[in-house]
Enzyme design. Structure first.
Site, PDB file in Angstrom:
ATOM      1  N   HIS A  73     122.292 -26.074 142.892  1.00  0.00           N
ATOM      2  CA  HIS A  73     121.730 -27.323 142.334  1.00  0.00           C
ATOM      3  C   HIS A  73     121.227 -28.231 143.450  1.00  0.00           C
ATOM      4  O   HIS A  73     120.276 -28.993 143.260  1.00  0.00           O
ATOM      5  CB  HIS A  73     122.792 -28.028 141.482  1.00  0.00           C
ATOM      6  CG  HIS A  73     122.236 -28.951 140.443  1.00  0.00           C
ATOM      7  ND1 HIS A  73     120.991 -29.555 140.535  1.00  0.00           N
ATOM      8  CD2 HIS A  73     122.761 -29.393 139.270  1.00  0.00           C
ATOM      9  CE1 HIS A  73     120.789 -30.328 139.466  1.00  0.00           C
ATOM     10  NE2 HIS A  73     121.838 -30.235 138.689  1.00  0.00           N
TER      11      HIS A  73
ATOM     12  N   ASP B  79     109.082 -14.787 129.198  1.00  0.00           N
ATOM     13  CA  ASP B  79     108.993 -13.334 128.974  1.00  0.00           C
ATOM     14  C   ASP B  79     108.843 -12.616 130.319  1.00  0.00           C
ATOM     15  O   ASP B  79     107.846 -12.784 131.009  1.00  0.00           O
ATOM     16  CB  ASP B  79     107.779 -13.066 128.054  1.00  0.00           C
ATOM     17  CG  ASP B  79     107.661 -11.598 127.682  1.00  0.00           C
ATOM     18  OD1 ASP B  79     108.436 -10.779 128.235  1.00  0.00           O
ATOM     19  OD2 ASP B  79     106.788 -11.280 126.858  1.00  0.00           O
TER      20      ASP B  79
HETATM   21  C1  LIG Z   1     122.428 -24.555 133.091  1.00  0.00           C
HETATM   22  O1  LIG Z   1     123.486 -25.294 133.408  1.00  0.00           O
HETATM   23  C2  LIG Z   1     123.303 -26.529 133.948  1.00  0.00           C
HETATM   24  C3  LIG Z   1     122.138 -27.139 134.291  1.00  0.00           C
HETATM   25  C4  LIG Z   1     122.095 -28.416 134.831  1.00  0.00           C
HETATM   26  C5  LIG Z   1     120.901 -29.032 135.210  1.00  0.00           C
HETATM   27  C6  LIG Z   1     120.818 -30.318 135.555  1.00  0.00           C
HETATM   28  C7  LIG Z   1     119.563 -30.907 135.961  1.00  0.00           C
HETATM   29  O2  LIG Z   1     118.772 -30.377 136.653  1.00  0.00           O
HETATM   30  S1  LIG Z   1     119.323 -32.483 135.437  1.00  0.00           S
HETATM   31  C8  LIG Z   1     117.696 -32.817 135.904  1.00  0.00           C
HETATM   32  C9  LIG Z   1     116.694 -32.308 134.917  1.00  0.00           C
HETATM   33  N1  LIG Z   1     116.544 -33.150 133.796  1.00  0.00           N
HETATM   34  C10 LIG Z   1     115.980 -34.358 133.881  1.00  0.00           C
HETATM   35  O3  LIG Z   1     115.621 -34.830 134.916  1.00  0.00           O
HETATM   36  C11 LIG Z   1     115.745 -35.059 132.595  1.00  0.00           C
HETATM   37  C12 LIG Z   1     114.273 -35.200 132.454  1.00  0.00           C
HETATM   38  N2  LIG Z   1     113.969 -35.949 131.290  1.00  0.00           N
HETATM   39  C13 LIG Z   1     113.731 -37.268 131.332  1.00  0.00           C
HETATM   40  O4  LIG Z   1     113.747 -37.910 132.350  1.00  0.00           O
HETATM   41  C14 LIG Z   1     113.416 -37.931 130.033  1.00  0.00           C
HETATM   42  O5  LIG Z   1     112.486 -38.874 130.273  1.00  0.00           O
HETATM   43  C15 LIG Z   1     114.667 -38.560 129.406  1.00  0.00           C
HETATM   44  C16 LIG Z   1     115.287 -39.624 130.279  1.00  0.00           C
HETATM   45  C17 LIG Z   1     115.707 -37.467 129.143  1.00  0.00           C
HETATM   46  C18 LIG Z   1     114.312 -39.266 128.061  1.00  0.00           C
HETATM   47  O6  LIG Z   1     113.149 -39.056 127.708  1.00  0.00           O
HETATM   48  P1  LIG Z   1     112.466 -39.594 126.362  1.00  0.00           P
HETATM   49  O7  LIG Z   1     113.225 -40.716 125.792  1.00  0.00           O
HETATM   50  O8  LIG Z   1     112.233 -38.423 125.516  1.00  0.00           O
HETATM   51  O9  LIG Z   1     111.147 -40.195 126.899  1.00  0.00           O
HETATM   52  P2  LIG Z   1     109.918 -39.361 127.362  1.00  0.00           P
HETATM   53  O10 LIG Z   1     110.341 -38.164 128.099  1.00  0.00           O
HETATM   54  O11 LIG Z   1     109.041 -40.325 128.042  1.00  0.00           O
HETATM   55  O12 LIG Z   1     109.222 -38.884 125.984  1.00  0.00           O
HETATM   56  C19 LIG Z   1     108.690 -39.844 125.071  1.00  0.00           C
HETATM   57  C20 LIG Z   1     107.704 -39.169 124.143  1.00  0.00           C
HETATM   58  O13 LIG Z   1     106.718 -38.488 124.898  1.00  0.00           O
HETATM   59  C21 LIG Z   1     106.392 -37.239 124.279  1.00  0.00           C
HETATM   60  N3  LIG Z   1     106.760 -36.127 125.184  1.00  0.00           N
HETATM   61  C22 LIG Z   1     107.431 -36.239 126.332  1.00  0.00           C
HETATM   62  N4  LIG Z   1     107.534 -35.036 126.924  1.00  0.00           N
HETATM   63  C23 LIG Z   1     106.920 -34.152 126.131  1.00  0.00           C
HETATM   64  C24 LIG Z   1     106.691 -32.764 126.193  1.00  0.00           C
HETATM   65  N5  LIG Z   1     107.091 -32.037 127.250  1.00  0.00           N
HETATM   66  N6  LIG Z   1     106.043 -32.188 125.187  1.00  0.00           N
HETATM   67  C25 LIG Z   1     105.605 -32.895 124.124  1.00  0.00           C
HETATM   68  N7  LIG Z   1     105.800 -34.243 124.018  1.00  0.00           N
HETATM   69  C26 LIG Z   1     106.427 -34.844 124.991  1.00  0.00           C
HETATM   70  C27 LIG Z   1     107.168 -37.173 122.986  1.00  0.00           C
HETATM   71  O14 LIG Z   1     106.386 -37.670 121.966  1.00  0.00           O
HETATM   72  C28 LIG Z   1     108.326 -38.119 123.250  1.00  0.00           C
HETATM   73  O15 LIG Z   1     108.802 -38.735 122.106  1.00  0.00           O
HETATM   74  P3  LIG Z   1     109.731 -37.906 121.099  1.00  0.00           P
HETATM   75  O16 LIG Z   1     110.226 -38.882 120.104  1.00  0.00           O
HETATM   76  O17 LIG Z   1     108.883 -36.848 120.490  1.00  0.00           O
HETATM   77  O18 LIG Z   1     110.828 -37.337 121.880  1.00  0.00           O
HETATM   78  C29 LIG Z   1     123.395 -29.053 135.027  1.00  0.00           C
HETATM   79  C30 LIG Z   1     124.570 -28.437 134.659  1.00  0.00           C
HETATM   80  C31 LIG Z   1     124.591 -27.172 134.123  1.00  0.00           C
HETATM   81  O19 LIG Z   1     125.723 -26.546 133.738  1.00  0.00           O
END
Ligand SMILES: COc1cc(/C=C/C(=O)SCCNC(=O)CCNC(=O)[C@H](O)C(C)(C)COP(=O)(O)OP(=O)(O)OC[C@H]2O[C@@H](n3cnc4c(N)ncnc43)[C@H](O)[C@@H]2OP(=O)(O)O)ccc1O
Length: 460
Positions: free
Chosen positions: A158, A388
């Site tokens: 990680h 895939d």
């Molecule tokens: C396997 O075992 C593991 C693994 C791990 C791993 C740990 C890590 O690596 S953690 C680091 C990786 N994850 C992150 O960094 C989280 C990333 N996500 C975010 O930062 C997000 O912004 C959020 C903070 C989680 C919240 O996001 P959200 O409230 O959904 O806001 P937005 O992302 O801005 O989305 C708003 C809106 O935009 C549209 N949208 C956004 N992205 C997409 C997309 N890809 N496709 C389509 N549409 C998208 C969408 O309309 C969103 O609105 P919704 O209402 O539809 O959601 C650790 C431990 C283990 O054992």
């Protein structure tokens, strides 16, 4: 599901090295990478009903390691930087093991029992003698099943990459495995391994309270609080997996909307995070006055200035955001809980991220304060579930283990669905699951025929 048999290894594991010369350097890790919190591997399991071709997989890995060369290096404590971890990009190679497990079939993972069990660890080769730092940053095991199916497990250190970087790498590897054309071995967007954009400031400036790393100040009842919060993690722990279908998520977005105004809606994540955090608190039922926190990982690629936009940033590009409440207040109102998550997200900007980086410089080795804290890491919308490698798309994808932090996982066949997986005290597991389902029964009736036909649907 417990895996009963033992994995048979006919040959020792091999090292797969990059197919072309790669940069030889000591790669700086940022303070977001080199935190004690991240001294563990991100371990995924992919289950396929088809057979993976070993030569194709190894050749493709060797080709993609040219672009992802840090994964072929070794972690090392740097002498010049006070023991801080660096990656020695020395092309030593990724560890690749191949085994056979009689008695287990791919179907076992699609019958609704696919919650990680400690026995699953045998699906990933581990040299018990080696510490985290000495283990190669990328370890892979392919396990052949008697049904003709295949399991692919990957472990990526990680502190070398977060789940986004891992997803980018896995997709590139799969793309290379699916094509003879060596040009396609290069990912469409080049990975960025340079972490200097996240270096601390010359004079560190901690500009926020950072409750994610700091325990709330004690007070007279500190020991009562410590006692109450320790019960929230009391062993034995039991994994709970709850799948929220697209219809559940749509309903939660309505139930958790901070107001009736269409201008004040919440995202799927905000509704789900608030709902699952509340379910945890309601199920464990601590004293109403207990201060409780929600930590969640937030991607910073677009929040920092300048943006981390030079290709796909493959280091750890996230910080922990922290919402605070009391058990009583949290349980009382769904919209208030979602508003808290929203406000917490809004606080995370470039200043906040720089302050975290500086805090980790000043307080090297510090860990997040997890007392009475529910932690969520969202792995949805990263394209992890439909990769895939040549044996079709997986019938099961997920982490290899379940822990006290909650993972939001993609649902195969339901792009807007989310599975929440977390280990909770066994005595509260059923109650936690019930609280997660709370308010969603009407959708279940309407939705019964629309559940995805692969995976475990609403099963837990
Ligand atoms: C396997 O075992 C593991 C693994 C791990 C791993 C740990 C890590 O690596 S953690 C680091 C990786 N994850 C992150 O960094 C989280 C990333 N996500 C975010 O930062 C997000 O912004 C959020 C903070 C989680 C919240 O996001 P959200 O409230 O959904 O806001 P937005 O992302 O801005 O989305 C708003 C809106 O935009 C549209 N949208 C956004 N992205 C997409 C997309 N890809 N496709 C389509 N549409 C998208 C969408 O309309 C969103 O609105 P919704 O209402 O539809 O959601 C650790 C431990 C283990 O054992």
């Amino acid at each position: 599901m417990e895996i009963v048999g033992e994995c048979i290894y006919n040959n020792p594991p091999v090292l797969v090295t990059p197919s072309k010369p790669t940069p030889k350097l000591a790669l700086y890790l940022s303070n977001l990478d080199d935190q004690r919190l991240l001294h563990f591997p991100i371990q995924y399991i992919y289950v396929f009903t088809g057979t993976l071709d070993m030569d194709t997989l190894k050749v493709a890995l060797s080709r993609v390691l040219v672009d992802y060369y840090p994964l072929a290096g070794r972690l090392r404590a740097s002498n010049e930087h006070d023991g801080k971890l660096i990656i020695d990009c020395n092309s030593e190679g990724a560890l690749f093991a191949e085994g056979f497990l009689p008695g287990l079939t791919a179907r076992d993972f699609i019958l609704g029992h696919a919650k990680p069990h400690k026995s699953w660890k045998k699906l990933l080769y581990k040299d018990e003698e080696q510490s985290f730092v000495c283990t190669p940053p990328l370890v892979v095991q392919v396990t052949h099943l008697s049904c003709g199916g295949t399991i692919l497990c990957t472990a990526i250190a990680h502190c070398v990459s977060d789940a986004f970087g891992a997803a980018h790498f896995l997709r590139a590897w799969a793309r290379a495995a699916m094509s003879e054309d060596s040009e396609l071995a290069h990912p469409p967007v080049a990975p960025c391994h340079d972490r200097r954009a996240l270096a601390p400031r010359c004079t560190p400036r901690i500009a926020f309270a950072h409750p994610e790393y700091t325990a709330a100040s004690g007070g007279d009842d500190a020991s009562a609080v410590a006692e109450a919060s320790s019960r929230l993690f009391a062993p034995p722990l039991s994994p709970v997996s709850v799948t929220f279908t697209a219809a559940h998520v749509a309903l939660l977005k309505k139930l958790y909307a901070p107001s009736a105004s269409p201008l004040e809606q919440c995202t799927s994540f905000e509704a789900l995070a608030a709902h699952v955090w509340r379910a945890w608190v309601r199920a464990l039922d601590p004293p109403a006055s207990l201060p409780v926190k929600l930590l969640f990982t937030m991607g910073i690629q677009r929040l920092v200035k300048p943006e981390l936009s030079g290709g796909c940033y493959c280091g750890n590009g996230f910080v922990l955001a922290c919402a605070e409440s009391t058990a009583g207040q949290l349980a009382a109102s769904a919209p208030d809980a979602a508003r808290l998550v929203q406000e917490t997200k809004q606080r995370v900007d470039d200043d906040y991220v720089r302050s975290v980086i500086d805090l980790l410089e000043v307080r090297r080795g510090c860990l997040p304060d997890l007392a009475a804290t529910f932690t969520i890491s969202s792995l949805t919308r990263q394209g992890l579930e439909d990769i895939d490698f040549g044996a079709g798309t997986p019938v099961h994808f997920g982490p290899l283990t379940s822990e006290v932090y909650c993972l939001f996982l993609p649902v195969i066949g339901d792009p807007r669905g989310t599975t929440a997986l977390v280990s909770v005290p066994q005595a509260a597991a059923d109650s936690f699951e019930r609280c997660c389902h709370d308010g969603l029964d009407d959708v279940d009736v309407e939705d019964k025929n629309q559940l995805p036909n692969v995976g475990d649907g609403m099963a837990s």
